[in-house]
Design a protein around this motif. Structure first.
Motif, PDB file in Angstrom:
ATOM      1  N   PRO A 111       0.838  -1.205   0.000  1.00 36.42           N
ATOM      2  CA  PRO A 111       0.000   0.000   0.000  1.00 36.42           C
ATOM      3  C   PRO A 111       0.875   1.258   0.000  1.00 36.42           C
ATOM      4  O   PRO A 111       1.550   1.543   0.999  1.00 36.42           O
ATOM      5  N   ALA A 112       0.881   1.972  -1.147  1.00 36.56           N
ATOM      6  CA  ALA A 112       1.902   2.982  -1.422  1.00 36.56           C
ATOM      7  C   ALA A 112       1.939   4.090  -0.367  1.00 36.56           C
ATOM      8  O   ALA A 112       3.023   4.476   0.090  1.00 36.56           O
ATOM      9  N   ASN A 113       0.765   4.609   0.014  1.00 31.40           N
ATOM     10  CA  ASN A 113       0.777   5.750   0.945  1.00 31.40           C
ATOM     11  C   ASN A 113       1.395   5.358   2.283  1.00 31.40           C
ATOM     12  O   ASN A 113       2.218   6.083   2.847  1.00 31.40           O
ATOM     13  N   THR A 114       0.969   4.199   2.785  1.00 31.79           N
ATOM     14  CA  THR A 114       1.450   3.793   4.112  1.00 31.79           C
ATOM     15  C   THR A 114       2.884   3.275   4.041  1.00 31.79           C
ATOM     16  O   THR A 114       3.660   3.496   4.978  1.00 31.79           O
ATOM     17  N   ASN A 115       3.265   2.665   2.933  1.00 29.26           N
ATOM     18  CA  ASN A 115       4.676   2.292   2.776  1.00 29.26           C
ATOM     19  C   ASN A 115       5.560   3.543   2.776  1.00 29.26           C
ATOM     20  O   ASN A 115       6.665   3.541   3.344  1.00 29.26           O
ATOM     21  N   ALA A 116       5.063   4.618   2.151  1.00 32.14           N
ATOM     22  CA  ALA A 116       5.819   5.882   2.148  1.00 32.14           C
ATOM     23  C   ALA A 116       5.924   6.434   3.572  1.00 32.14           C
ATOM     24  O   ALA A 116       6.966   6.966   3.970  1.00 32.14           O
ATOM     25  N   LEU A 117       4.846   6.290   4.328  1.00 35.40           N
ATOM     26  CA  LEU A 117       4.857   6.763   5.723  1.00 35.40           C
ATOM     27  C   LEU A 117       5.898   5.991   6.546  1.00 35.40           C
ATOM     28  O   LEU A 117       6.642   6.569   7.341  1.00 35.40           O
ATOM     29  N   ILE A 118       5.956   4.663   6.314  1.00 30.89           N
ATOM     30  CA  ILE A 118       6.927   3.828   7.041  1.00 30.89           C
ATOM     31  C   ILE A 118       8.356   4.254   6.668  1.00 30.89           C
ATOM     32  O   ILE A 118       9.206   4.445   7.547  1.00 30.89           O
ATOM     33  N   ALA A 119       8.609   4.412   5.370  1.00 29.56           N
ATOM     34  CA  ALA A 119       9.965   4.796   4.934  1.00 29.56           C
ATOM     35  C   ALA A 119      10.339   6.165   5.493  1.00 29.56           C
ATOM     36  O   ALA A 119      11.457   6.367   5.998  1.00 29.56           O
ATOM     37  N   ARG A 120       9.396   7.097   5.425  1.00 25.05           N
ATOM     38  CA  ARG A 120       9.667   8.462   5.920  1.00 25.05           C
ATOM     39  C   ARG A 120       9.997   8.449   7.412  1.00 25.05           C
ATOM     40  O   ARG A 120      10.905   9.145   7.876  1.00 25.05           O
ATOM     41  N   SER A 121       9.255   7.620   8.158  1.00 26.05           N
ATOM     42  CA  SER A 121       9.467   7.570   9.608  1.00 26.05           C
ATOM     43  C   SER A 121      10.842   7.018   9.961  1.00 26.05           C
ATOM     44  O   SER A 121      11.371   7.315  11.037  1.00 26.05           O
ATOM     45  N   ALA A 122      11.391   6.199   9.056  1.00 25.97           N
ATOM     46  CA  ALA A 122      12.718   5.621   9.311  1.00 25.97           C
ATOM     47  C   ALA A 122      13.835   6.539   8.824  1.00 25.97           C
ATOM     48  O   ALA A 122      15.002   6.162   8.880  1.00 25.97           O
ATOM     49  N   ALA A 123      13.460   7.710   8.322  1.00 28.30           N
ATOM     50  CA  ALA A 123      14.465   8.624   7.763  1.00 28.30           C
ATOM     51  C   ALA A 123      14.342  10.012   8.391  1.00 28.30           C
ATOM     52  O   ALA A 123      14.018  10.989   7.705  1.00 28.30           O
ATOM     53  N   PRO A 124      14.629  10.116   9.694  1.00 27.46           N
ATOM     54  CA  PRO A 124      14.404  11.395  10.382  1.00 27.46           C
ATOM     55  C   PRO A 124      15.282  12.543   9.889  1.00 27.46           C
ATOM     56  O   PRO A 124      14.935  13.703  10.090  1.00 27.46           O
ATOM     57  N   ASP A 125      16.414  12.221   9.230  1.00 30.78           N
ATOM     58  CA  ASP A 125      17.318  13.298   8.786  1.00 30.78           C
ATOM     59  C   ASP A 125      16.972  13.840   7.399  1.00 30.78           C
ATOM     60  O   ASP A 125      17.577  14.802   6.936  1.00 30.78           O
ATOM     61  N   VAL A 126      16.023  13.171   6.739  1.00 34.88           N
ATOM     62  CA  VAL A 126      15.615  13.628   5.404  1.00 34.88           C
ATOM     63  C   VAL A 126      14.347  14.452   5.571  1.00 34.88           C
ATOM     64  O   VAL A 126      13.434  14.032   6.286  1.00 34.88           O
ATOM     65  N   PRO A 127      14.269  15.638   4.936  1.00 34.87           N
ATOM     66  CA  PRO A 127      13.034  16.415   5.067  1.00 34.87           C
ATOM     67  C   PRO A 127      11.816  15.577   4.677  1.00 34.87           C
ATOM     68  O   PRO A 127      11.826  14.892   3.643  1.00 34.87           O
ATOM     69  N   ALA A 128      10.782  15.617   5.521  1.00 38.36           N
ATOM     70  CA  ALA A 128       9.621  14.729   5.334  1.00 38.36           C
ATOM     71  C   ALA A 128       9.001  14.875   3.953  1.00 38.36           C
ATOM     72  O   ALA A 128       8.527  13.897   3.364  1.00 38.36           O
ATOM     73  N   GLU A 129       9.018  16.097   3.401  1.00 40.95           N
ATOM     74  CA  GLU A 129       8.320  16.324   2.128  1.00 40.95           C
ATOM     75  C   GLU A 129       8.979  15.620   0.941  1.00 40.95           C
ATOM     76  O   GLU A 129       8.411  15.577  -0.136  1.00 40.95           O
ATOM     77  N   ARG A 130      10.149  15.038   1.171  1.00 45.07           N
ATOM     78  CA  ARG A 130      10.808  14.325   0.066  1.00 45.07           C
ATOM     79  C   ARG A 130      10.208  12.937  -0.152  1.00 45.07           C
ATOM     80  O   ARG A 130      10.549  12.251  -1.100  1.00 45.07           O
TER      81      ARG A 130
END
Ligand code: NAD
Ligand code: LMR
Length: 332
Positions: free
Chosen positions: A136-155
Motif C-alpha cells: 500500500p503505497a501511501n502507508t509504505n511511504a509513511l513507514i519509509a519516511r518515519s525511518a528517515a528522520p534526517d531527510v526532510p519529510a516532504e521528500r
C-alpha cells in the motif's frame, strides 16, 4: 569546442526485476524521467533470488546504447543501492497473497520499507526525492519516511498519478474532449478503492467540468468507481496488475516534480499532509499540487462541497486506520 561533462543523476529503482521495473528502466535510461539532456546512473535493488533477472534487464539496457546512461549497479544491499541516490523509486513490495490479512500485509511491507527508509536516511544525496509505488503505497511511504528522520519529510511521496491519469481519460471520454483539454483534476486520499477523484474544480476546455458533465449520478455511480477500482479491473483483465501504465505514471510524477506543472494546471501527488483541507498532519495523502524548481505546494483555498467532503473524509479515515495499524506494529 569542449563541453563540460555533466555528472549523472543517481536513480535507484527497487523491485527492478519486476514487471513495473521492466517497463520503467528503459524510459529512465532514455531521458524521459528527468530530461533529454540529463545523464543518469541506474542503481537496481532486488532481493537476492531476483539478482540474475535484474542482470538480464541490465544486459538489455546496455544493448540499447542509450547515450544518457552512464552506468548500472545491481545489488541486494539497500545501503549500496541508495548510496548517493538523488531519486529513489520504491517499486518492490510484498503483494497480498491468499489468506493474508491487512495487518500481515502492512507488517510484511514494514520489513521492506523500514530498512529502505533507514538506508535512504544514511546514504542518499542531500537532494533525494522518493516516490513510493509499491502497495500500500501511501502507508509504505509513511513507514519509509518515519525511518528517515534526517531527510526532510516532504521528500517522501506516494504515487496517485496513475489514478489522476485514469481520471483524465474517463472524463475526456465522457465529455468528448481530449485529455489535453482537461486541467485541475484532483485525486484526494489513498491509492486504494476509497480514493476520491474530484472534478468539481476541474476544467474541460476552460469550462467547469462538473457543469459540463452535469450528471451527478454518472459521477457517483460510474466515474468514481471506475477510476477507484481500475487497478482491480486491470488485474481481472490482464491476470496481472498494471505495469506499463504504472511505470508511465511514475515517470510523470517525477518529471512533474522536477520540471514543474504547467501554468494554470496542477497534478495529484501523495504527500505528507500539513493539515490542509482537514487531513491530519503527517499522513501521506493525495492532494492537488503545483510544482516548481523541484518543490511542490498544495493548492490552497478550494471550496470543498458536501459531496466531496464525505468522500475525502472516508479515504482519509482509511489512511489514519492504516497509520494506527503500523504504529501498533512499531513501524512509525
Ligand atoms: P512484481 O511482483 O512484478 O515485481 C516486484 C519486484 O519487487 C520483484 O522483482 C521482487 O523480487 C522485488 N522485491 C520484493 N521485495 C523487495 C525488496 N525488499 N527489495 C527490492 N526488491 C524487492 O510487481 P510489480 O507489478 O512490478 O508491482 C510492484 C508494486 O507496485 C506492487 O506492490 C503493486 O501493487 C504496486 N503498484 C502500485 C501502483 C500505484 O499506482 N501506486 C500501480 C501498480 C502497481
Ligand atoms: C493499480 O492501481 O493498478 C494497482 O495499485 C493495483 C494493485 O493492487 O497492484
Amino acid at each position: 569546442m569542449t563541453r563540460t561533462p555533466v555528472s549523472p543523476v543517481n536513480v535507484t529503482v527497487t523491485g527492478a526485476a519486476g514487471q513495473i521495473g521492466y517497463a520503467l528502466l528503459f524510459r529512465i535510461a532514455s531521458g524521459q524521467l528527468l530530461g533529454a539532456d540529463v545523464p543518469v546512473r541506474l542503481r537496481l535493488l532486488e532481493i537476492t533470488p531476483a539478482l540474475k533477472a535484474a542482470e538480464g534487464t541490465a544486459m538489455e539496457l546496455d544493448d540499447c546504447a542509450f547515450p544518457l546512461l552512464q552506468g548500472i549497479d545491481i545489488t541486494d544491499d539497500p545501503n549500496v543501492a541508495f548510496d548517493g541516490a538523488n531519486v529513489a523509486l520504491l517499486v518492490g513490495a510484498r503483494p497480498r497473497t491468499k489468506g493474508m490479512e491487512r495487518g500481515d500485509l502492512l507488517e510484511a511491507n514494514g520489513g521492506i520499507f523500514k530498512p529502505q527508509g533507514k538506508a535512504i536516511n544514511d546514504n542518499a544525496a542531500d537532494d533525494i526525492k522518493v516516490l513510493v509505488v509499491g502497495n500500500p503505497a501511501n502507508t509504505n511511504a509513511l513507514i519509509a519516511r518515519s525511518a528517515a528522520p534526517d531527510v526532510p519529510a516532504e521528500r517522501f511521496t506516494a504515487m496517485t498519478r496513475l489514478d489522476h491519469n485514469r481520471a483524465l481519460t474517463q472524463l475526456a471520454k465522457k465529455t468528448g474532449s481530449s485529455v489535453a483539454d482537461i486541467k485541475k483534476l484532483t485525486i484526494w486520499g489513498n491509492h486504494s478503492a476509497t480514493q476520491y477523484p474530484d472534478i468539481f474544480h476541474a476544467e474541460v476546455a476552460g469550462k467547469n467540468a462538473a457543469q459540463v458533465v452535469n450528471d451527478e449520478q454518472w459521477l457517483a455511480d460510474e466515474f468514481i468507481p471506475t477510476v477507484a477500482k481500475r487497478g482491480a479491473a486491470i488485474i481481472e483483465a490482464r491476470g496481472a496488475s498494471s505495469a506499463a501504465s504504472a511505470a508511465n505514471a511514475a515517470i510523470d510524477h517525477v518529471h512533474t516534480w522536477v520540471n514543474g506543472t504547467p501554468e494554470g494546471d496542477w497534478t495529484s501527488m501523495g504527500i505528507p499532509s500539513d493539515g490542509s483541507y482537514g487531513v491530519p498532519e503527517g499522513i501521506i495523502s493525495s492532494f492537488p499540487v503545483t510544482t516548481k524548481d523541484g518543490k511542490y505546494e498544495i493548492v490552497q483555498g478550494l471550496e470543498i462541497n458536501e459531496f466531496s467532503r464525505t468522500r475525502i473524509d472516508a479515504s482519509v479515515k482509511e489512511l489514519t486506520d492504516e497509520r494506527d495499524a503500523v504504529r501498533g506494529l512499531g513501524l512509525v
